[in-house]
Design a protein around this motif. Structure first.
Motif, PDB file in Angstrom:
ATOM      1  N   PHE A 148     -23.063  34.769  79.804  1.00  0.00           N
ATOM      2  CA  PHE A 148     -23.695  34.391  78.538  1.00  0.00           C
ATOM      3  C   PHE A 148     -24.553  35.520  77.971  1.00  0.00           C
ATOM      4  O   PHE A 148     -24.492  35.817  76.778  1.00  0.00           O
ATOM      5  N   GLY A 149     -25.336  36.148  78.794  1.00  0.00           N
ATOM      6  CA  GLY A 149     -26.275  37.172  78.341  1.00  0.00           C
ATOM      7  C   GLY A 149     -25.618  38.442  77.828  1.00  0.00           C
ATOM      8  O   GLY A 149     -26.308  39.314  77.291  1.00  0.00           O
ATOM      9  N   SER A 150     -24.301  38.549  77.952  1.00  0.00           N
ATOM     10  CA  SER A 150     -23.580  39.722  77.451  1.00  0.00           C
ATOM     11  C   SER A 150     -22.894  39.461  76.124  1.00  0.00           C
ATOM     12  O   SER A 150     -22.237  40.362  75.593  1.00  0.00           O
ATOM     13  N   PHE A 151     -23.026  38.263  75.609  1.00  0.00           N
ATOM     14  CA  PHE A 151     -22.316  37.872  74.402  1.00  0.00           C
ATOM     15  C   PHE A 151     -23.267  37.664  73.231  1.00  0.00           C
ATOM     16  O   PHE A 151     -24.332  37.048  73.398  1.00  0.00           O
ATOM     17  N   ASP A 152     -22.896  38.159  72.051  1.00  0.00           N
ATOM     18  CA  ASP A 152     -23.542  37.741  70.822  1.00  0.00           C
ATOM     19  C   ASP A 152     -23.128  36.293  70.560  1.00  0.00           C
ATOM     20  O   ASP A 152     -21.971  35.920  70.789  1.00  0.00           O
ATOM     21  N   MET A 153     -24.068  35.505  70.061  1.00  0.00           N
ATOM     22  CA  MET A 153     -23.800  34.090  69.837  1.00  0.00           C
ATOM     23  C   MET A 153     -24.044  33.736  68.374  1.00  0.00           C
ATOM     24  O   MET A 153     -24.978  34.266  67.740  1.00  0.00           O
ATOM     25  N   SER A 154     -23.231  32.854  67.876  1.00  0.00           N
ATOM     26  CA  SER A 154     -23.328  32.472  66.466  1.00  0.00           C
ATOM     27  C   SER A 154     -23.158  30.966  66.306  1.00  0.00           C
ATOM     28  O   SER A 154     -22.597  30.288  67.184  1.00  0.00           O
ATOM     29  N   TRP A 155     -23.626  30.493  65.158  1.00  0.00           N
ATOM     30  CA  TRP A 155     -23.306  29.154  64.691  1.00  0.00           C
ATOM     31  C   TRP A 155     -22.463  29.296  63.435  1.00  0.00           C
ATOM     32  O   TRP A 155     -22.787  30.090  62.537  1.00  0.00           O
ATOM     33  N   VAL A 156     -21.395  28.529  63.383  1.00  0.00           N
ATOM     34  CA  VAL A 156     -20.492  28.494  62.235  1.00  0.00           C
ATOM     35  C   VAL A 156     -20.311  27.029  61.866  1.00  0.00           C
ATOM     36  O   VAL A 156     -20.218  26.183  62.755  1.00  0.00           O
ATOM     37  N   ARG A 171     -18.203  42.273  72.198  1.00  0.00           N
ATOM     38  CA  ARG A 171     -17.682  43.345  71.351  1.00  0.00           C
ATOM     39  C   ARG A 171     -17.728  44.699  72.033  1.00  0.00           C
ATOM     40  O   ARG A 171     -18.573  44.942  72.897  1.00  0.00           O
ATOM     41  N   ALA A 172     -16.812  45.547  71.585  1.00  0.00           N
ATOM     42  CA  ALA A 172     -16.864  46.972  71.883  1.00  0.00           C
ATOM     43  C   ALA A 172     -16.895  47.646  70.515  1.00  0.00           C
ATOM     44  O   ALA A 172     -15.856  47.784  69.872  1.00  0.00           O
ATOM     45  N   GLY A 173     -18.080  47.979  70.056  1.00  0.00           N
ATOM     46  CA  GLY A 173     -18.212  48.479  68.701  1.00  0.00           C
ATOM     47  C   GLY A 173     -17.883  47.364  67.727  1.00  0.00           C
ATOM     48  O   GLY A 173     -18.423  46.270  67.814  1.00  0.00           O
ATOM     49  N   ALA A 174     -16.963  47.614  66.824  1.00  0.00           N
ATOM     50  CA  ALA A 174     -16.562  46.607  65.841  1.00  0.00           C
ATOM     51  C   ALA A 174     -15.443  45.710  66.355  1.00  0.00           C
ATOM     52  O   ALA A 174     -15.069  44.739  65.693  1.00  0.00           O
ATOM     53  N   MET A 175     -14.919  46.013  67.524  1.00  0.00           N
ATOM     54  CA  MET A 175     -13.774  45.266  68.032  1.00  0.00           C
ATOM     55  C   MET A 175     -14.242  44.093  68.885  1.00  0.00           C
ATOM     56  O   MET A 175     -15.052  44.259  69.795  1.00  0.00           O
ATOM     57  N   VAL A 176     -13.720  42.895  68.567  1.00  0.00           N
ATOM     58  CA  VAL A 176     -14.017  41.707  69.356  1.00  0.00           C
ATOM     59  C   VAL A 176     -13.095  41.707  70.574  1.00  0.00           C
ATOM     60  O   VAL A 176     -11.869  41.703  70.436  1.00  0.00           O
ATOM     61  N   ILE A 177     -13.696  41.690  71.754  1.00  0.00           N
ATOM     62  CA  ILE A 177     -12.924  41.709  72.993  1.00  0.00           C
ATOM     63  C   ILE A 177     -12.621  40.290  73.469  1.00  0.00           C
ATOM     64  O   ILE A 177     -11.489  39.959  73.794  1.00  0.00           O
ATOM     65  N   TYR A 178     -13.632  39.468  73.514  1.00  0.00           N
ATOM     66  CA  TYR A 178     -13.483  38.066  73.883  1.00  0.00           C
ATOM     67  C   TYR A 178     -14.204  37.207  72.847  1.00  0.00           C
ATOM     68  O   TYR A 178     -15.248  37.600  72.329  1.00  0.00           O
ATOM     69  N   GLU A 179     -13.637  36.034  72.573  1.00  0.00           N
ATOM     70  CA  GLU A 179     -14.263  35.104  71.645  1.00  0.00           C
ATOM     71  C   GLU A 179     -13.993  33.690  72.110  1.00  0.00           C
ATOM     72  O   GLU A 179     -12.849  33.335  72.430  1.00  0.00           O
ATOM     73  N   PHE A 180     -15.063  32.883  72.137  1.00  0.00           N
ATOM     74  CA  PHE A 180     -14.938  31.496  72.576  1.00  0.00           C
ATOM     75  C   PHE A 180     -15.586  30.578  71.543  1.00  0.00           C
ATOM     76  O   PHE A 180     -16.552  30.968  70.882  1.00  0.00           O
TER      77      PHE A 180
END
Length: 121
Positions: free
Chosen positions: A29-37, A101-110
């Protein structure tokens, strides 16, 4: 198994408040940016807010600035959205999103399954 489970949605009167939570498991969890959509009836998805993996940076869509606050507790693997001064136009299904992310590239998304927020008198 990766899981994002939102909770805290419901029916609230205009001007009221709600706090959404998103419990995460199965990934770092602590390695991911998190959002609400959110997605309102008969409309496309709308990004609401993002918090960086460390929690030091937050971003909001103009419509919710000053009314919503995104936060996270990396020790509890939980994301929050405090919503106040709610308006009928905030009615939507709110989804929790995790991105690595790696720069602008999304590596994993959940994505989580979503929680309904209804603002009505």
């Amino acid at each position: 198994e990766v899981q994002l489970v939102e909770s805290g949605g419901g029916l609230v009167q205009p001007g009221g408040s709600l706090r959404l939570s998103c419990a995460a498991s199965g990934f770092t969890f602590g390695s991911f940016d998190m959002s609400w959509v959110r997605q309102a009836p008969r409309k496309g998805p709308e990004w609401v807010a993002t918090i960086s993996s460390s929690g030091r940076s937050t971003y909001y869509v103009d419509l919710v600035k000053g009314r919503f606050a995104i936060s996270r507790d990396n020790a509890k693997n939980t994301l929050y959205l405090q919503m106040s001064s709610l308006k009928p136009e905030d009615t939507a299904v709110y989804y929790c999103n995790a991105q690595s992310r790696a720069g602008a590239m999304v590596i994993y998304e959940f994505w989580g399954p979503g929680t309904q927020v209804t603002v009505s008198a």
